[in-house]
Write a protein that holds these residues in place. Structure first.
Motif, short mmCIF file in Angstrom:
data_model
loop_
_atom_site.label_atom_id
_atom_site.label_comp_id
_atom_site.label_asym_id
_atom_site.label_seq_id
_atom_site.Cartn_x
_atom_site.Cartn_y
_atom_site.Cartn_z
N TYR B 33 0.85 -1.19 0.00
CA TYR B 33 0.00 0.00 0.00
C TYR B 33 0.89 1.24 0.00
O TYR B 33 1.98 1.23 0.58
CB TYR B 33 -0.85 0.08 1.27
CG TYR B 33 -1.75 -1.11 1.54
CD1 TYR B 33 -1.38 -2.06 2.48
CD2 TYR B 33 -2.97 -1.24 0.91
CE1 TYR B 33 -2.21 -3.12 2.78
CE2 TYR B 33 -3.80 -2.31 1.19
CZ TYR B 33 -3.42 -3.24 2.13
OH TYR B 33 -4.24 -4.31 2.40
N PHE B 35 0.51 5.60 0.72
CA PHE B 35 -0.37 6.58 1.33
C PHE B 35 0.25 7.98 1.22
O PHE B 35 1.47 8.14 1.20
CB PHE B 35 -0.58 6.29 2.83
CG PHE B 35 -1.04 4.90 3.14
CD1 PHE B 35 -0.12 3.89 3.38
CD2 PHE B 35 -2.39 4.60 3.21
CE1 PHE B 35 -0.54 2.61 3.68
CE2 PHE B 35 -2.82 3.32 3.50
CZ PHE B 35 -1.89 2.32 3.75
N ARG B 95 3.54 0.74 3.04
CA ARG B 95 3.31 -0.39 3.94
C ARG B 95 3.21 -1.65 3.12
O ARG B 95 2.45 -1.71 2.16
CB ARG B 95 2.05 -0.19 4.76
CG ARG B 95 1.67 -1.44 5.55
CD ARG B 95 0.47 -1.25 6.41
NE ARG B 95 -0.05 -2.56 6.82
CZ ARG B 95 -0.81 -2.76 7.88
NH1 ARG B 95 -1.16 -1.76 8.63
NH2 ARG B 95 -1.24 -3.97 8.17
N ALA B 100 5.91 -7.47 9.01
CA ALA B 100 5.58 -6.36 9.92
C ALA B 100 4.79 -5.30 9.18
O ALA B 100 5.20 -4.83 8.13
CB ALA B 100 6.86 -5.77 10.49
N GLN B 101 3.66 -4.91 9.74
CA GLN B 101 2.78 -3.99 9.04
C GLN B 101 3.03 -2.54 9.42
O GLN B 101 2.11 -1.75 9.59
CB GLN B 101 1.32 -4.37 9.32
CG GLN B 101 0.97 -5.73 8.77
CD GLN B 101 0.65 -6.73 9.84
OE1 GLN B 101 0.47 -6.39 10.99
NE2 GLN B 101 0.60 -7.99 9.47
N LYS B 102 4.30 -2.18 9.50
CA LYS B 102 4.64 -0.83 9.88
C LYS B 102 4.59 0.08 8.66
O LYS B 102 4.75 -0.36 7.52
CB LYS B 102 6.04 -0.80 10.48
CG LYS B 102 7.10 -1.34 9.54
CD LYS B 102 8.46 -1.38 10.21
CE LYS B 102 9.50 -1.93 9.24
NZ LYS B 102 10.86 -1.92 9.81
N LEU B 103 4.39 1.35 8.91
CA LEU B 103 4.45 2.35 7.86
C LEU B 103 5.85 2.94 7.81
O LEU B 103 6.42 3.30 8.83
CB LEU B 103 3.44 3.47 8.14
CG LEU B 103 1.97 3.16 7.89
CD1 LEU B 103 1.08 4.23 8.48
CD2 LEU B 103 1.70 3.04 6.40
N VAL B 104 6.38 3.05 6.59
CA VAL B 104 7.68 3.70 6.37
C VAL B 104 7.41 5.04 5.70
O VAL B 104 6.73 5.09 4.67
CB VAL B 104 8.59 2.83 5.48
CG1 VAL B 104 9.92 3.53 5.24
CG2 VAL B 104 8.80 1.46 6.12
N PHE B 105 7.94 6.10 6.28
CA PHE B 105 7.64 7.44 5.83
C PHE B 105 8.79 8.10 5.08
O PHE B 105 9.97 7.81 5.35
CB PHE B 105 7.28 8.33 7.02
CG PHE B 105 5.92 8.07 7.59
CD1 PHE B 105 5.75 7.08 8.54
CD2 PHE B 105 4.83 8.81 7.17
CE1 PHE B 105 4.49 6.81 9.07
CE2 PHE B 105 3.56 8.55 7.69
CZ PHE B 105 3.40 7.56 8.64
N GLY B 106 8.44 9.02 4.19
CA GLY B 106 9.42 9.91 3.59
C GLY B 106 9.73 11.07 4.52
O GLY B 106 9.18 11.18 5.62
#
Lengths: 113, 115
Positions: B33, B35, B95, B100-106
């Motif tokens: 995904y 976002f 994601r 692991a369902q963590k979000l990785v951000f810019g």
């Protein structure tokens, strides 16, 4: 309305103090996260938990620990606060499917003096 | 490990004009995904739009749309008819489906709207 609530919006602590940041979610989410936000670095993951009493290190766990004794509550602990931990801390939660991303708290701006 | 890069620390646009925020990512996964989040001065992170990688059609939400280029690993956000209330930090996030369902951000892009 779904809610993730962080216990403090602003916090000022002294160097060497033990600091607790609390986060509570009311959505019965399995996953909970603690992020640190700094200018130019975006959000960096400190720790996350995918179940009660379960935790995994994120990208910057040094100097932090976490506790998840109940599904709705995820605590971030600074064992001995230092000035380089002055930052914005964001808590988030989501479900295992996660197709809607994550829900965030309003953030805690921590200043260590 | 997955990474997300936003190469524009700051952008500005005239009110009512269109602006595009860039995001690239790196992953070896085929399903995931993406976002875009908005963080106004109130600091509350708000989900703007999301895209599932298996869907070829670009997502749209009112004035917000994305240009998703899976092969190029690019995920830009277009804001049409910019409004003063669009001023905020914008974060792109990734994601994966598995693990692991963590979000990785810019790193974020600060958008200013000029009246």
């Amino acid at each position: 309305d779904v809610k993730v609530t962080q216990s403090s919006r602003y916090l000022v602590k002294r160097t060497g103090e033990k600091v607790f940041l609390e986060c509570v979610q009311d959505m019965d989410h399995e996953n909970m996260f603690w992020y640190r936000q700094d200018p130019g670095l975006g959000l960096r993951l400190i720790y996350f938990s995918y179940d009660v009493k379960m935790k995994e290190k994120g990208d910057i766990p040094e100097g932090y620990s976490v506790s998840r004794e109940k599904k709705e509550r995820f605590s971030l602990i600074l064992e001995s606060a230092s000035t380089n931990q002055t930052s914005m801390y964001l808590c988030a939660s989501n479900t295992r499917t996660g197709h809607v991303g994550a829900f965030f708290g309003q953030g805690t701006r921590l200043t260590v003096v | 490990a997955q990474t997300v890069t936003q190469s524009q620390p700051e952008m500005s646009v005239q009110e009512a004009e269109t602006v595009t925020l860039s995001c690239t990512y790196d992953t070896s996964e085929s399903d995931y995904y993406l976002f875009w989040y908005k963080q106004p001065p109130s600091r509350q992170m708000i989900l703007v739009i999301r895209q599932e990688a298996y869907k070829q059609q670009n997502a749209t939400e009112n004035r917000f749309s994305v240009n998703f280029q899976k092969a190029a690993k690019s995920f830009s956000l277009k804001i049409s008819d910019s409004q003063l209330g669009d001023a905020a930090m914008y974060f792109c996030a990734y994601r994966g489906y598995q693990g692991a369902q963590k979000l990785v951000f810019g790193q974020g892009t600060r958008l200013t709207i000029n009246p």
